[in-house]
Design a protein around this motif. Sequence first.
Motif: not given
Length: 837
Positions: A480-485, A490-496, A586-588
């Motif tokens: 998922f990608v989330s955006g804040a103030e 930011r990109v997040f990846e599901a861990p095991l 994982s990424h910005k």
Amino acid sequence: MSYDGRVEVERAFIGAGCNRVVNNVSWGACDLVAFGAQNAVAIFCPKTAQILTTLPGHKASVNCTQWLPNSKFAFKAQQLEQHLLLSGDADGVIILWELSLADKKWRYVLQVPQPHEKGVTCINGIMVSQTDAIFASTSSDGTVCLWEVVFPSISGGDCKLSCLESLYVGSKPMVALSLAELPGNTGYLVLAMGGLDNKIHLYCGERTGKFVRACELKGHTDWLRSLDLSLPIWTNGEANSLLLVSSSQDRSIRIWKMALRNSPANSIRKEKISLASYIDGPVLVAGSSSYQISLESLLIGHDDWVYSVEWQPPTNSSIEGIACYQPQSILSASMDKTMMIWQPEKNTGIWVNVVTVGELSHCALGFYGGHWSPNGDSILAHGYGGSFHLWRNVGVDFDHWKPQKVPSGHFAVVTDIVWAKSGEYVLSVSHDQTTRISAPWVKEPGLENADSWCEIARPQVHGHDINCVTIIKGKGNDRFVSGAEEKVARVFEAPLSFLKTLNHASSQMSSFTEDMQVDVQILGANMSALGLSQKPIYLQAVHETPGSNGNEGLDTLETIPDAVPVELTEPPIEEQLAWHTLWPESHKLYGHGNELFSLCCNHEGKLVASSCKAQSTSVAEIWLWQVGSWKAVGRLQSHSLTVTQMEFSHDDKFLLAVSRDRHFSVFSIEQTGIDGVCYQLVTRQEAHKRIIWSCSWNPFGHEFATGSRDKTVKIWAIEKGSSVKQLMILPQFSSSVMALSWTGIDLQRNDGLLAVGMENGLIELWNVSVRRNEDGSIAVPGATAALSLRLDPLTCHVSAVNRLAWRNSEKKQDSRSMQLASCGADHCVRVFEVNFA
């Protein structure tokens, strides 16, 4: 699937956090817990750990709740068919609600007349008979009011409410209250109050009112925070004393005794002087009786402000003539993250701490209050992070307090919500700076009850308020990608650890197979020292010996407790969620000039679009990002103010954007080669008279809906890929339209269901059909719409709906039920089960 337009909706899940105020929670004799969640009064059942409903009525944040009868008076509630609940808010309004036990139905009874001029800080009530209660309320306006409530004699009957007294207590307001009947059958009541002047003030009065100031107790050296009067203490067959427990920001707890003068208990204590001997304090006079007050004990044990103290509820007495027996047991809750139970030792009578819970939770940030269950076998705390913590005594011969499941949720505005790729869970983001995942935990076959929803992970805990989120649809791992103030997405990846937990939750039916799990080398994530980045914990690193990084013994900023990513085999509790379920970042994505406002992903999972808050055309650009390489592959200019929502059409050919500038834009999007994207503005059109908050595509074609602050929803169609035509306007709504989501029902008839969420919290479902000619062109009239259902206000939000989302169901086409998720400014995430007739 044939469908005749009738729809039924049931509540599947409500997630909400508790307002961060003292006195906000009350545990009733009916074994339900009430608490304030923004301006809603939420009710949860400790047995099922589910929020049952939220009561709409308050216009401001709810500060305090009080059941009549509460857990202390469960022994008087055996024959009661209706239980009452009081709730007070930050505007000074107090509302009385009624719960009918027979059919579990709620009723708004009345708003207490002559509200306080400022926020209500505490409500305390007692049952003076089976059907008669007296309650007191205090507010920052410096007044304390006393009221009498007579319960209705029949279900649905009227409650009688009368004001007994209004006391002005001065410029230093009271924040804690407790009421009790004085022992000795005098017919007098005592009201204890404490607040910002460090003293306990005792008032005395008859049941008809006329409360007079009796005396004050000094001893605490900081603000009073909590007071609780016990029920009469029985000695030698007669009730002749009361105990008052007080707690303060000076970290201490004091127990005061009020003994009827010339009573046997008093004379016995005079002769026997032991360690528990006391200092004579003032005398409280009530009519012809007088009571000697003395300091019974001083309890020191907490390391921070003690926010609440509460006597254990009484047990039914086996002794004839005594209605109930008051146990000598006190529960205290403190900002030092612990709750303690205090009891006197059998031999010496000295009060000692016998149970401490909560000290290991480094994520709780302290407790605002602690409460006993009616039967005294469970204790509940509510914490700084809006969270609940429940322990139950499961020991048989000795005490053994074990953490239990509780509902959880956001404790600030929930800004965005999105379903997982295959609909296994729902992901929500909030201004409480967290991202949370809620899912139904499938019960094992043979067990009763339906699947119960719960929070199963908290992937992002961040230093900024989070405004928007999108899940990357498509094959591969959940991302998922989330955006804040901040200006970064930011990109997040599901861990095991999460993928394995999801397998347990969905009972091994997760779309993520064992083979795919082999590719995931990241077990979990750790929070950085400043809480702004989440670093991956790799599988191989877990097997290495600790201390092999060479930094052993160095005291750096990074020395915060390591997360321990775990595969959860049962619904998690707060301690596990807050620390051990993070996802690695994982990424910005850098590029925007202001804080991010909205995000969306195409259905193929190859492009992400983002927008930020904007006051000019150059800043109001929509950026396109290539999934995988995360390169910026497009900057779309059309709007002059913030783009509030974007959505790709279901065939990914068009991107729709709506904005504060009252226009919508449609871009044609075409992928060229591996990394290339070709885009073009098809049309930009002024659509509404006010801000356009929301948009949604028809799943079956190139029609879309827009919803605006001007209280209208309009349906549009793209003609020949180059122009846009308005098909219809839905009848005007009662409030600003904040959220839209369109799902398909019948492909042959091009029938869909459009969910409309409004600023007043209400949700409506509209059946929308788009009519086409045989050549595919739009017929005349182009669309028809009919209201299918207005959702019951008791199941809806109590303030603005921020986002609606239909579940991407991979069930068979003939499924007669769908799920709709919603989130709102009332801190709630809701999931509705929508059944078609």
